[in-house]
Design an enzyme around this catalytic site. Structure first.
Site, PDB file in Angstrom:
ATOM      1  CB  THR A  60      -0.991   0.139   1.109  1.00  0.00           C
ATOM      2  OG1 THR A  60      -1.985   1.116   1.263  1.00  0.00           O
ATOM      3  CG2 THR A  60      -0.180   0.103   2.621  1.00  0.00           C
ATOM      4  CG  ASN A  61       1.336   4.363  -2.447  1.00  0.00           C
ATOM      5  OD1 ASN A  61       2.053   3.495  -2.312  1.00  0.00           O
ATOM      6  ND2 ASN A  61       0.461   4.530  -3.559  1.00  0.00           N
ATOM      7  CG  LEU A  62       3.189   5.856   4.565  1.00  0.00           C
ATOM      8  CD1 LEU A  62       4.184   6.657   5.042  1.00  0.00           C
ATOM      9  CD2 LEU A  62       2.128   5.296   5.781  1.00  0.00           C
TER      10      LEU A  62
END
Ligand code: CTP
Length: 215
Positions: free
Chosen positions: A27-29
């Site tokens: 995932t991405n932050l």
């Protein structure tokens, strides 16, 4: 003032989650705070709002059509289905650029000494897909850069062919409640003072409303 009265606004927000197996992923932050603040600001400005969101810990904004999305592919599909009914598209989501091509339908078991190899494949660029549509809505992009903010943001605006791009420094914005942004349009760069994301969202809406074609 109801500067977006009669306008239908579609937004993406939050991260995407790209499965590795049923219990793991990449995932991405992204907290989703800026996208949700913009959805509320568009609603408060009188727009009919659809928010397509990746996984976040935020409450759903009231009086906003809400669609939950997981992966970039599912967010892309949801956006392409919704977009014909909208006049404005604001891409705030931190979409993963890649997904796992060899994701497993079963939970991967740990085999000592044998780390699995993940193969990545490119995800569609949702903003670029929408901007390239024959009857594209008015498109707004975001750029979170870690350095050379204005140069990267200017290049991104041209590459993605969006009339309005909102640029911020990733290290300032991520997870924070306030933000310092620069708006880039055909007339150049418009830096905004540091303010909370609600204020920043209102300022973006004011600028955006002034750019929309009069109906
Ligand atoms: N975006 C999108 N779909 C993607 C990637 C990005 O819709 N698959 C949108 C984001 O929501 C944002 C803008 O494009 O509005 C900028 O995304 P970013 O990832 O920063 O741009 P990239 O073109 O991927 O450039 P880079 O990662 O090299 O900075």
């Amino acid at each position: 003032a109801k500067t977006l009265a009669g306008r239908r606004v579609l937004l993406t927000a939050g991260p995407t989650f790209e499965p590795i197996d049923p219990v793991r992923g990449i995932t991405n932050l992204s907290s989703g705070k800026m996208g949700y603040a913009l959805a509320r600001a568009c609603r408060d400005a009188g727009a009919e709002v659809t928010l397509i969101s990746g996984p976040t810990a935020l409450p759903r904004p009231a009086e906003v059509h809400f669609i939950a999305a997981g992966s970039a592919l599912s967010m892309h599909a949801a956006v392409m289905e919704a977009v014909p009914h909208h006049d404005v598209f604001i891409a705030v989501a931190a979409v993963a650029d890649y997904r796992v091509a060899n994701a497993s339908a079963e939970k991967l078991k740990k085999t000592p000494g044998q780390a699995p190899t993940l193969t990545l494949t490119e995800n569609p660029d949702i903003l670029a897909s929408v901007a390239a549509l024959p009857s594209a809505p008015f498109c707004v992009g975001f750029a979170a850069e870690s350095h050379n903010l204005l140069a990267h943001a200017q290049a991104k605006r041209e590459r993605k062919r969006v009339p309005l791009l909102v640029a911020n420094l990733a290290q300032h914005a991520m997870g924070a409640d306030d933000n310092e942004i620069v708006l880039l349009d055909d007339h150049g760069q418009h830096p905004l003072p540091r303010m909370d994301k609600t204020g920043a969202a209102r300022a973006i809406v004011a600028h955006l409303a002034g750019m929309l074609p009069i109906r």
